[in-house]
Design a protein around this motif. Structure first.
Motif, PDB file in Angstrom:
ATOM      1  N   GLN A  95     -27.927 -20.677 -24.400  1.00  0.00           N
ATOM      2  CA  GLN A  95     -27.673 -21.386 -25.654  1.00  0.00           C
ATOM      3  C   GLN A  95     -26.841 -20.558 -26.625  1.00  0.00           C
ATOM      4  O   GLN A  95     -27.145 -20.434 -27.808  1.00  0.00           O
ATOM      5  CB  GLN A  95     -28.981 -21.838 -26.296  1.00  0.00           C
ATOM      6  N   LEU A  96     -25.758 -19.996 -26.095  1.00  0.00           N
ATOM      7  CA  LEU A  96     -24.857 -19.181 -26.900  1.00  0.00           C
ATOM      8  C   LEU A  96     -23.701 -20.029 -27.420  1.00  0.00           C
ATOM      9  O   LEU A  96     -23.267 -20.979 -26.759  1.00  0.00           O
ATOM     10  CB  LEU A  96     -24.292 -18.027 -26.067  1.00  0.00           C
ATOM     11  N   SER A  97     -23.199 -19.683 -28.580  1.00  0.00           N
ATOM     12  CA  SER A  97     -22.023 -20.345 -29.137  1.00  0.00           C
ATOM     13  C   SER A  97     -20.776 -19.733 -28.492  1.00  0.00           C
ATOM     14  O   SER A  97     -20.849 -18.708 -27.806  1.00  0.00           O
ATOM     15  CB  SER A  97     -21.962 -20.126 -30.652  1.00  0.00           C
ATOM     16  N   ILE A 133     -18.818 -28.086 -34.710  1.00  0.00           N
ATOM     17  CA  ILE A 133     -18.826 -28.724 -33.396  1.00  0.00           C
ATOM     18  C   ILE A 133     -20.036 -28.216 -32.639  1.00  0.00           C
ATOM     19  O   ILE A 133     -20.292 -27.027 -32.553  1.00  0.00           O
ATOM     20  CB  ILE A 133     -17.533 -28.425 -32.614  1.00  0.00           C
ATOM     21  N   TYR A 134     -20.778 -29.135 -32.091  1.00  0.00           N
ATOM     22  CA  TYR A 134     -21.981 -28.772 -31.364  1.00  0.00           C
ATOM     23  C   TYR A 134     -21.622 -28.569 -29.902  1.00  0.00           C
ATOM     24  O   TYR A 134     -21.373 -29.509 -29.168  1.00  0.00           O
ATOM     25  CB  TYR A 134     -23.041 -29.863 -31.538  1.00  0.00           C
ATOM     26  N   GLN A 135     -21.592 -27.306 -29.494  1.00  0.00           N
ATOM     27  CA  GLN A 135     -21.143 -26.953 -28.155  1.00  0.00           C
ATOM     28  C   GLN A 135     -22.012 -27.598 -27.086  1.00  0.00           C
ATOM     29  O   GLN A 135     -21.523 -28.039 -26.062  1.00  0.00           O
ATOM     30  CB  GLN A 135     -21.160 -25.425 -27.995  1.00  0.00           C
ATOM     31  N   GLN A 136     -23.295 -27.635 -27.292  1.00  0.00           N
ATOM     32  CA  GLN A 136     -24.189 -28.194 -26.292  1.00  0.00           C
ATOM     33  C   GLN A 136     -23.902 -29.673 -26.091  1.00  0.00           C
ATOM     34  O   GLN A 136     -23.956 -30.170 -24.971  1.00  0.00           O
ATOM     35  CB  GLN A 136     -25.639 -27.973 -26.691  1.00  0.00           C
ATOM     36  N   GLN A 137     -23.598 -30.386 -27.148  1.00  0.00           N
ATOM     37  CA  GLN A 137     -23.320 -31.804 -27.040  1.00  0.00           C
ATOM     38  C   GLN A 137     -22.095 -32.036 -26.167  1.00  0.00           C
ATOM     39  O   GLN A 137     -22.056 -32.971 -25.385  1.00  0.00           O
ATOM     40  CB  GLN A 137     -23.123 -32.424 -28.428  1.00  0.00           C
ATOM     41  N   GLU A 138     -21.078 -31.177 -26.281  1.00  0.00           N
ATOM     42  CA  GLU A 138     -19.887 -31.313 -25.458  1.00  0.00           C
ATOM     43  C   GLU A 138     -20.252 -31.222 -23.981  1.00  0.00           C
ATOM     44  O   GLU A 138     -19.728 -31.962 -23.157  1.00  0.00           O
ATOM     45  CB  GLU A 138     -18.869 -30.228 -25.805  1.00  0.00           C
ATOM     46  N   LYS A 193     -19.299 -19.166 -16.157  1.00  0.00           N
ATOM     47  CA  LYS A 193     -19.938 -18.300 -17.157  1.00  0.00           C
ATOM     48  C   LYS A 193     -20.176 -19.078 -18.444  1.00  0.00           C
ATOM     49  O   LYS A 193     -21.217 -18.957 -19.071  1.00  0.00           O
ATOM     50  CB  LYS A 193     -19.059 -17.074 -17.468  1.00  0.00           C
ATOM     51  N   TRP A 194     -19.173 -19.877 -18.848  1.00  0.00           N
ATOM     52  CA  TRP A 194     -19.333 -20.669 -20.069  1.00  0.00           C
ATOM     53  C   TRP A 194     -20.480 -21.664 -19.917  1.00  0.00           C
ATOM     54  O   TRP A 194     -21.328 -21.774 -20.800  1.00  0.00           O
ATOM     55  CB  TRP A 194     -18.042 -21.413 -20.431  1.00  0.00           C
TER      56      TRP A 194
END
Length: 162
Positions: free
Chosen positions: A126-128, A80-85, A117-118
């Motif tokens: 750009q942290l997972s 899952i691409y966190q940035q895309q979410e 924070k998230w």
């Protein structure tokens, strides 16, 4: 030993009970199929000298479903691409100006400190999820809850502007 079709009819309620006991609510059909496969494999491997088939089948099917759940979770963690979410949550907003910290923080109004924070750690650093959890010394599940709350609130904010 009974035929497989007879076993399916007899053990169908058990498969549904296992699904319910594991709190599976997404992809129930997929897990039902996994239970059927587990039942078939249990029937193939069962030795009548070693005990009761229903206990063996229950353990085998539940183990198969737990393995499937673990594999699904592992896949999601890796793919899952966190940035895309985050950007999906921002859908409908004009392209963001230069993403400096102050600009990102302005989008965080109305979020809790942890949700913010998230957003900041994901967008600026750009942290997972795993990296955020390690940095904040919390569980991955906690960070996922922050993410979920932030995305929900950001979507609600976006909806009010549209």
């Amino acid at each position: 030993m009974e035929s497989y079709d007879q076993l399916v009819v007899q053990y169908q309620p058990m498969i549904h009970k296992i699904i319910k006991s594991l709190h599976i609510y997404k992809n129930e059909d997929e897990f039902y199929q996994t239970g059927l496969i587990g039942l078939w494999e249990a029937a193939q491997a069962f030795d009548e000298k070693k005990g009761n088939f229903s206990n063996y089948a229950y353990t085998f099917m539940k183990g198969k479903m737990l393995l499937q759940m673990n594999q699904n979770n592992h896949y999601k963690e890796k793919h899952i691409y966190q940035q895309q979410e985050f950007f999906d949550a921002m859908d409908g907003i004009e392209p963001l100006p230069f993403l400096e910290k102050e600009t990102i923080q302005s989008y965080c109004e109305g979020l809790t400190e942890k949700e913010a924070k998230w957003v900041i750690a994901m967008s600026l650093d750009q942290l997972s999820i795993k990296e955020i959890a390690e940095r904040e010394k919390v569980s991955i599940s906690a960070v996922k809850q922050w993410r979920s709350g932030a995305i929900r609130k950001l979507r609600e904010t976006i909806a009010t502007y549209n």
